[in-house]
Design an enzyme around this catalytic site. Sequence first.
Site, mmCIF file in Angstrom:
data_model
loop_
_atom_site.group_PDB
_atom_site.id
_atom_site.type_symbol
_atom_site.label_atom_id
_atom_site.label_comp_id
_atom_site.label_asym_id
_atom_site.label_seq_id
_atom_site.Cartn_x
_atom_site.Cartn_y
_atom_site.Cartn_z
ATOM 1 N N HIS A 188 -1.815 6.954 4.665
ATOM 2 C CA HIS A 188 -2.521 5.880 3.964
ATOM 3 C C HIS A 188 -3.780 5.538 4.755
ATOM 4 O O HIS A 188 -3.728 5.382 5.979
ATOM 5 C CB HIS A 188 -1.606 4.659 3.842
ATOM 6 C CG HIS A 188 -2.325 3.421 3.434
ATOM 7 N ND1 HIS A 188 -3.241 3.404 2.406
ATOM 8 C CD2 HIS A 188 -2.296 2.150 3.925
ATOM 9 C CE1 HIS A 188 -3.731 2.182 2.281
ATOM 10 N NE2 HIS A 188 -3.183 1.404 3.196
ATOM 11 N N ASN B 116 -10.239 1.254 2.526
ATOM 12 C CA ASN B 116 -8.812 1.150 2.202
ATOM 13 C C ASN B 116 -8.670 0.828 0.711
ATOM 14 O O ASN B 116 -8.990 -0.279 0.279
ATOM 15 C CB ASN B 116 -8.198 0.042 3.064
ATOM 16 C CG ASN B 116 -6.701 -0.145 2.811
ATOM 17 O OD1 ASN B 116 -6.154 0.393 1.857
ATOM 18 N ND2 ASN B 116 -6.061 -0.900 3.661
ATOM 19 N N CYS C 157 0.825 -1.213 0.000
ATOM 20 C CA CYS C 157 0.000 0.000 0.000
ATOM 21 C C CYS C 157 0.857 1.261 0.000
ATOM 22 O O CYS C 157 0.324 2.365 -0.099
ATOM 23 C CB CYS C 157 -0.931 0.013 1.207
ATOM 24 S SG CYS C 157 -2.077 -1.361 1.214
HETATM 25 N N1 ACO Z 1 -17.350 -8.243 11.874
HETATM 26 C C1 ACO Z 1 -17.598 -8.814 13.051
HETATM 27 N N2 ACO Z 1 -16.656 -9.455 13.754
HETATM 28 C C2 ACO Z 1 -15.411 -9.497 13.226
HETATM 29 C C3 ACO Z 1 -15.105 -8.921 11.992
HETATM 30 C C4 ACO Z 1 -16.128 -8.269 11.297
HETATM 31 N N3 ACO Z 1 -15.933 -7.682 10.110
HETATM 32 N N4 ACO Z 1 -13.793 -9.128 11.750
HETATM 33 C C5 ACO Z 1 -13.307 -9.815 12.792
HETATM 34 N N5 ACO Z 1 -14.289 -10.053 13.684
HETATM 35 C C6 ACO Z 1 -14.206 -10.796 14.930
HETATM 36 C C7 ACO Z 1 -13.205 -11.921 14.826
HETATM 37 O O1 ACO Z 1 -13.774 -13.071 14.224
HETATM 38 C C8 ACO Z 1 -12.859 -12.141 16.258
HETATM 39 O O2 ACO Z 1 -13.854 -12.906 16.845
HETATM 40 P P1 ACO Z 1 -13.444 -14.199 17.727
HETATM 41 O O3 ACO Z 1 -12.653 -13.614 18.861
HETATM 42 O O4 ACO Z 1 -14.757 -14.757 18.118
HETATM 43 O O5 ACO Z 1 -12.627 -15.046 16.821
HETATM 44 C C9 ACO Z 1 -12.947 -10.739 16.851
HETATM 45 O O6 ACO Z 1 -13.727 -9.959 15.939
HETATM 46 C C10 ACO Z 1 -11.597 -10.097 17.026
HETATM 47 O O7 ACO Z 1 -10.880 -10.304 15.795
HETATM 48 P P2 ACO Z 1 -9.474 -9.664 15.568
HETATM 49 O O8 ACO Z 1 -9.014 -9.956 14.174
HETATM 50 O O9 ACO Z 1 -8.581 -10.043 16.711
HETATM 51 O O10 ACO Z 1 -9.941 -8.166 15.687
HETATM 52 P P3 ACO Z 1 -9.079 -6.896 15.981
HETATM 53 O O11 ACO Z 1 -9.563 -6.278 17.207
HETATM 54 O O12 ACO Z 1 -7.615 -7.152 15.793
HETATM 55 O O13 ACO Z 1 -9.554 -5.986 14.770
HETATM 56 C C11 ACO Z 1 -8.809 -5.327 12.583
HETATM 57 C C12 ACO Z 1 -9.418 -6.429 13.431
HETATM 58 C C13 ACO Z 1 -9.793 -4.169 12.512
HETATM 59 C C14 ACO Z 1 -8.584 -5.856 11.176
HETATM 60 C C15 ACO Z 1 -7.502 -4.899 13.265
HETATM 61 O O14 ACO Z 1 -6.664 -5.996 13.507
HETATM 62 C C16 ACO Z 1 -6.775 -3.900 12.466
HETATM 63 O O15 ACO Z 1 -7.164 -2.773 12.394
HETATM 64 N N6 ACO Z 1 -5.667 -4.322 11.829
HETATM 65 C C17 ACO Z 1 -5.016 -3.543 10.862
HETATM 66 C C18 ACO Z 1 -5.371 -4.140 9.589
HETATM 67 C C19 ACO Z 1 -5.559 -3.142 8.514
HETATM 68 O O16 ACO Z 1 -5.914 -2.017 8.692
HETATM 69 N N7 ACO Z 1 -5.328 -3.621 7.341
HETATM 70 C C20 ACO Z 1 -5.506 -2.812 6.236
HETATM 71 C C21 ACO Z 1 -4.973 -3.509 5.111
HETATM 72 S S1 ACO Z 1 -3.312 -3.528 5.118
HETATM 73 C C22 ACO Z 1 -2.755 -2.162 4.438
HETATM 74 O O17 ACO Z 1 -3.459 -1.267 4.157
HETATM 75 C C23 ACO Z 1 -1.340 -2.090 4.204
#
Ligand code: ACO
Length: 327
Positions: free
Chosen positions: A254, A284, A114
């Site tokens: 970003h 994103n 990205c």
């Molecule tokens: N809706 C509902 N529940 C969800 C969703 C969703 N869309 N996605 C995940 N969950 C659930 C999971 O299944 C999990 O449930 P479980 O504990 O029963 O298994 C729970 O939520 C927690 O999941 P995590 O993946 O641990 O959630 P986290 O709090 O880490 O948040 C997120 C996830 C938002 C993706 C976070 O990790 C984050 O912001 N990471 C950065 C990723 C990012 O921004 N990537 C962008 C692309 S990369 C780039 O641009 C370079």
Amino acid sequence: MIGLRVAGTGSFLPERVVTNEDLSRTLDTSDEWIRTRTGIVSRHLLDPDTPPATMGIAAAREAMGRAGLPPDAVELLIVATNVPEELIPGSAPFIAAGLGLHHEPPFFDIKAGCAGFVFAMAVAGAMMASGIARNALIVGIEALSRFVDWGDRKTCVLFGDGAGAVALTAAGEERGILGVSLHGDADKLGLLRIPAGGVRLPASAETVASRKHFLQMKGRGVYQSAVTMMERATLEAAERAGISLADIDWLLPHQANLRIIEALVRRLGFPRDRVLVNIDRVANTSTASIPILLDEAVRAGTIGDGDIVALTAFGAGACYGTVILRW
Ligand code: ACO
């Protein structure tokens, strides 16, 4: 200091808007979950039958029009993308063809996750400074909707499609690139990947059945690395520019996740009202996120002559960097 002017910007977002509510009708998710964890409310998605290059061509045409740069005057085209139009020859030739660049200027793709657009700005600036080109067109384009698993709620809710473009022209020392910091951390190459479809693991019935052609992401790891990487690059670019963070008028991070942006801003101690954000409407869009944001800010009159603008990004690889410009 690399003397250049962002003579024109452009962007394109597909017409179809998909809200969190729409997604929650077919996926075990909710508007509340997506909004509070990511800041995203809706995203634009490209129709499955439309070639993605059309988005880049539209954004580039807009940037060229505003810059007064006709197709036959373009001396360099760089396309930043993670998912090329075709593995060979990539995206740049398709966009060059669509723009009618018949005079055979150099064109090529850059893949730096990205952070591709930030890397492309630095490469274009360096090529212009060395006299290879007097102007350059940079396009950030992404149709990740074609590579996310629409059954995987952990990834599919995060992304949108779109394209953004800038036209750069040579200028004196009064404006241009003030400072650059680019890095790559290969220890983090497992954070974001599409494992199959490349030469390491070519497409087979097994790779399709095991869904290895879709984007895989370690969300927590991305979150932690993203914040510290963009912080490091921004501090380093400012130091190389010989300015302090207080001199920066606008920070364009970003648009990966609102919580990542807010954590970055807190760590930098940067005023929140000078940070540009559109992730709520656009989600994103990977390499397209910064040029789309830039185009919106220029058209709104937010960024003006003489402003100091910092573009910072991180992504797969892990590649990350910051470019600081005087507008
Ligand atoms: N809706 C509902 N529940 C969800 C969703 C969703 N869309 N996605 C995940 N969950 C659930 C999971 O299944 C999990 O449930 P479980 O504990 O029963 O298994 C729970 O939520 C927690 O999941 P995590 O993946 O641990 O959630 P986290 O709090 O880490 O948040 C997120 C996830 C938002 C993706 C976070 O990790 C984050 O912001 N990471 C950065 C990723 C990012 O921004 N990537 C962008 C692309 S990369 C780039 O641009 C370079």
